[in-house]
Design an enzyme around this catalytic site. Structure first.
Site, short mmCIF file in Angstrom:
data_model
loop_
_atom_site.label_atom_id
_atom_site.label_comp_id
_atom_site.label_asym_id
_atom_site.label_seq_id
_atom_site.Cartn_x
_atom_site.Cartn_y
_atom_site.Cartn_z
N ASP A 188 0.91 -1.20 -0.10
CA ASP A 188 -0.22 0.00 -0.08
C ASP A 188 0.80 1.08 -0.01
O ASP A 188 2.05 1.21 0.40
CB ASP A 188 -0.85 -0.15 1.20
CG ASP A 188 -2.03 0.78 1.15
OD1 ASP A 188 -2.31 1.65 0.30
OD2 ASP A 188 -3.05 0.55 1.94
N ASP B 73 -10.65 2.18 -3.10
CA ASP B 73 -11.15 1.99 -1.97
C ASP B 73 -12.80 2.18 -1.80
O ASP B 73 -13.40 1.79 -0.71
CB ASP B 73 -10.81 3.19 -0.85
CG ASP B 73 -9.33 2.85 -0.26
OD1 ASP B 73 -8.98 1.71 -0.61
OD2 ASP B 73 -8.72 3.51 0.33
C1 DGJ Z 1 -5.66 1.96 2.09
C2 DGJ Z 1 -6.16 0.63 1.13
O1 DGJ Z 1 -6.59 1.27 -0.10
C3 DGJ Z 1 -7.19 -0.03 1.94
O2 DGJ Z 1 -7.70 -1.12 1.37
C4 DGJ Z 1 -6.43 -0.37 3.41
O3 DGJ Z 1 -5.60 -1.32 3.22
C5 DGJ Z 1 -6.10 0.60 3.89
N1 DGJ Z 1 -5.33 1.58 3.29
C6 DGJ Z 1 -5.21 0.34 5.12
O4 DGJ Z 1 -4.73 1.68 5.77
#
Ligand code: DGJ
Length: 748
Positions: free
Chosen positions: A479, A549
């Site tokens: 990430d 997200d």
């Molecule tokens: C952003 C990601 O896109 C989410 O899926 C998740 O992993 C969060 N970060 C965790 O902090």
């Protein structure tokens, strides 16, 4: 596929059965662009396509030829100071502060296959006969600048991959201020520019605008390719549709700041340039050094936008993505993020995993929050020490417990960031991107580690290598959750600060390379607050990416539709999440949510222990369905049929390579009352094959009459999808309806 050089006319013709790309060494020694488009016959010369024209105010290259102006001649890699008045491909400053560059042909080579771009992701070949590469050497001896332009044409694809290598042979240092990967002059402006734009949680929405005189551009200055624009643009004819018409797609294999633009001149020539964004890019070259630009891929289609996308899909899926997972169907996963956020302990996770196992799910992903001081997003990044209060037996013990119940183990990391207060932050303040004396700016309470500094990358490699060693990991989600603003490295010299952002991305690529080499069995999924780094550069290292997200099924129709313009279904992480949806609070059925997510690297991201009996039954059937059909869903030929940007309905389908099987999905966002008849025209089928079309409803159960029709009938007359309720809806289906149809060839 062939690359021909016609000695007499000094013309290169790169062509295969679908595309021709024609370049000429001009009388002035510059490299001119004659044609790029649908394949045409080869001929000894194409000089009739070389146009000059005397126009007032033009600067002329020769004393005695008022028509020969580089302002009006279509070129391959334009520079400053030659009479060309547009934004150049290359802008460099010599030690005497000159920006004048006059690049002339020096020589060329044609080689089988495709060269590797050192340290940069790029498309590749496995056999030399898959592609041929032309490299053309240009030079300006006075400036001491050399440029080699690389063009690879693929045998199987209407695609040309380009990049440039810029060298310096002079005294002192040369400073590159702009070094584009691709520059292409097209002879008219009768196009719409298609781009993928958005923001967090609504990435890659499709926008088209007619070209107008001047510059139209998409770009990122965020240190990542961004939610806001994708490193892609297409030029399509106004009448081009998903299924027909001409389109040129341009895609940059890069994950950092980029610029992609169409610059239309007063005489309607459209110059497309694409490459690293020149803002805050300054690269120093000493004598003997070279700079390699990222690769840009040009795709031509006269089969509409679907034709363009299918070329990108096949090329990127098979000759950009790499590793053991490239051709493998993806495990069905459950991710604990939206189920627990930071609030979990091992019992809770194992309970979730046990439920997932019962439902047939194969892999458990432990998302953010597994390390010390990470109970919210204010701490922990940088130290990445397992929180034994949450995982008493560490990652290894937790992984083994998952394995013992028959689940594979996947883990989230965010290796580019550090939180203030961590040990890494205290011990290595100079590893944070910032200018000494100036407070670094936080984003999601975190700072960015200086990946332009090789020592940082080395340290992180050893840290993660040790952390993963012996842990039964099958999957990593990498990430990255903030934009980069403080582009200043404590390790760089005053005159190399302009290199930091590009070196940062090279550092990211290096760590990916080291980790994927060391752990080849691990499936990597890239992520950046959802899809802020959904780009071809990432695909080279991680064959799939967390698409957004936003997990709402209705929002996902647009996001996945837009993403599919360039990226294959197998690359799109797509999960069934809880309702009310966490981003938009919308309530959609489990069926709708699954029917959208199955067109992706499929998984669940909700508390499975709260499904209830009916929910469990539906999920079990969904999982079975995906297991049975995932080869087709993830690797079939994807066709967009109806755009969510055009109305209430979306439809797409995937077809097996032998056209014996297809899965069609038809989505309707809002229920309508007493509407007209509907027929949905399918695509990609064999016209002469008789198919059986089976509608599937909730729980993947057959939900209506099975129809039989030949492929031509389904594609031209269409599938009847009318809603016969005429306003007296007798079913219990309302808004957010989806239908799947299995389309199977009947024995002849
Ligand atoms: C952003 C990601 O896109 C989410 O899926 C998740 O992993 C969060 N970060 C965790 O902090």
């Amino acid at each position: 596929m062939s690359i021909v050089f016609h000695e007499q006319s000094k013309t290169f013709h790169l062509y295969n059965q679908d595309i021709s790309y024609i370049i000429k060494i001009l009388p002035s020694g510059h490299l001119g662009q004659l044609y790029c488009g649908k394949a045409i016959h080869d001929r000894p010369d194409f000089d009739r396509l070389f146009e000059t024209c005397p126009r007032s105010m033009s600067v002329c290259y020769f004393e005695d030829d008022p028509a020969y102006s580089l302002e009006h001649i279509k070129q391959e890699y334009a520079t400053c100071g030659t009479g060309d008045m547009h934004l150049p491909a290359l802008d460099a400053c010599t030690p005497d502060s000159s920006r004048l560059l006059d690049l002339h042909y020096q020589g060329h080579a044609v080689t089988p296959g495709k060269p590797v771009l050192n340290g940069l992701p790029a498309t590749y070949t496995e056999q030399d006969d898959e592609a041929e590469t032309l490299s053309v050497r240009l030079a300006d001896p006075l400036a001491g600048v050399t440029v080699t332009l690389f063009y690879t044409i693929f045998a199987q694809y209407p695609a040309i991959a380009r990049h440039a290598e810029i060298g310096y042979t002079g005294q002192g240092t040369l400073r590159l201020d702009r070094a584009m990967s691709l520059c292409l002059d097209l002879p008219d402006m009768d196009y719409e520019m298609v781009e993928l734009t958005g923001a967090w949680a609504r990435e890659r929405h499709v926008v088209a605008r007619p070209l107008a005189q001047g510059v139209q551009a998409v770009y990122s200055l965020r240190g990542c390719s961004s939610h806001h624009f994708n490193p892609f643009l297409a030029l399509k004819r106004p009448d081009t549709t998903e299924l027909s018409g001409e389109v040129y797609g341009f895609s940059l294999v890069y994950s950092g700041n980029f610029l992609a633009q169409a610059d239309v001149d007063p005489y309607h020539v459209t110059r497309v340039t694409m490459g690293i964004h020149p803002q805050n890019f300054h690269w120093k070259l000493a004598a003997g050094e070279t700079f390699t630009t990222p690769e840009a891929v040009l795709v031509y289609s006269d089969r509409g936008l679907n034709g363009m996308s299918q070329t990108f899909h096949q090329l990127y899926r098979t000759r950009l993505a790499r590793g053991v997972w490239r051709d493998k169907v993806r495990p069905i996963l459950v991710n604990n993020w939206e189920a627990t956020y930071f609030d979990f302990d091992e019992d809770k996770l194992l309970g979730l995993a046990a439920e997932a196992k019962k439902l047939g799910i194969e892999l458990f992903v432990l998302d953010d929050g597994w390390f010390t001081n990470r109970n919210d997003d204010h701490g922990g990044l940088g130290d990445w020490e397992v929180n034994t209060a949450k995982l008493p037996d560490g990652l290894k013990g937790f992984g083994e417990k998952l394995n013992a119940m028959g689940m594979q183990f996947g883990l989230w990391i965010e290796p580019e960031m550090v939180n203030p207060g961590t040990r890494m932050w205290q011990e290595h303040p100079d590893w944070v991107l910032h200018q000494p004396g100036r407070r670094p700016q936080p984003g999601r309470n975190q700072y960015v580690l200086d990946y332009s500094n090789p020592a940082v990358v080395e340290h992180l490699y050893h840290h993660f290598e040790a952390l993963f060693d012996g842990v039964p990991l099958r999957y990593i989600k990498w990430d990255m959750n903030r934009s980069i603003s403080d582009a200043f490295s404590c390790a760089a010299n005053p005159d190399t600060q302009g290199e930091v952002l590009h070196r940062y991305i090279l550092g990211v690529y290096r760590l990916y390379q080291l980790l994927t080499d060391r752990f080849p069995q691990i499936l990597f999924e890239s992520c950046a607050s959802g899809g802020a780094r959904f780009d071809p550069g990432m695909l080279y290292y991680a064959p799939q990416c967390w698409t957004s997200d936003d997990t709402d099924a209705v929002e996902r129709l647009k996001i996945q539709y837009g993403t599919s313009f360039v990226y294959p279904v197998s690359s799109m992480g797509a999960h069934v999440a809880a309702v009310p949806n966490h981003q938009v609070k919308r309530v959609t059925s489990l069926t709708m949510r699954a029917n959208v997510a199955i067109f992706g690297a499929f998984g669940y991201e909700l508390d499975l222990t709260r499904l209830g009996d009916h929910g469990q039954e539906l999920v079990t059937r969904q999982v079975e369905f995906v297991k049975q059909h995932r080869q087709l869903l993830q690797f079939g030929t994807f066709w967009r049929l109806k755009s969510p940007f055009a109305g209430n309905e979306t439809a797409w389908m995937t077809v097996s390579p032998d056209r014996q099987h297809a899965i069609l999905a038809d989505y309707r966002v809002l229920q309508e009352v007493n509407v007209g008849y509907r027929r949905l025209k399918l695509a990609g089928l064999d016209p002469d094959t008789l198919y059986r079309v089976t509608p599937l409803g909730s729980g993947m159960a057959v939900c209506g009459p099975v129809q039989e029709a030949f492929g031509d009938e389904l594609m031209h007359a269409g599938l009847v999808t009318s809603d016969g309720s005429c306003g007296e809806n007798k079913s219990d289906e309302g808004d957010f309806l989806s239908r799947l149809y299995l389309v199977d060839a009947l024995p002849q």
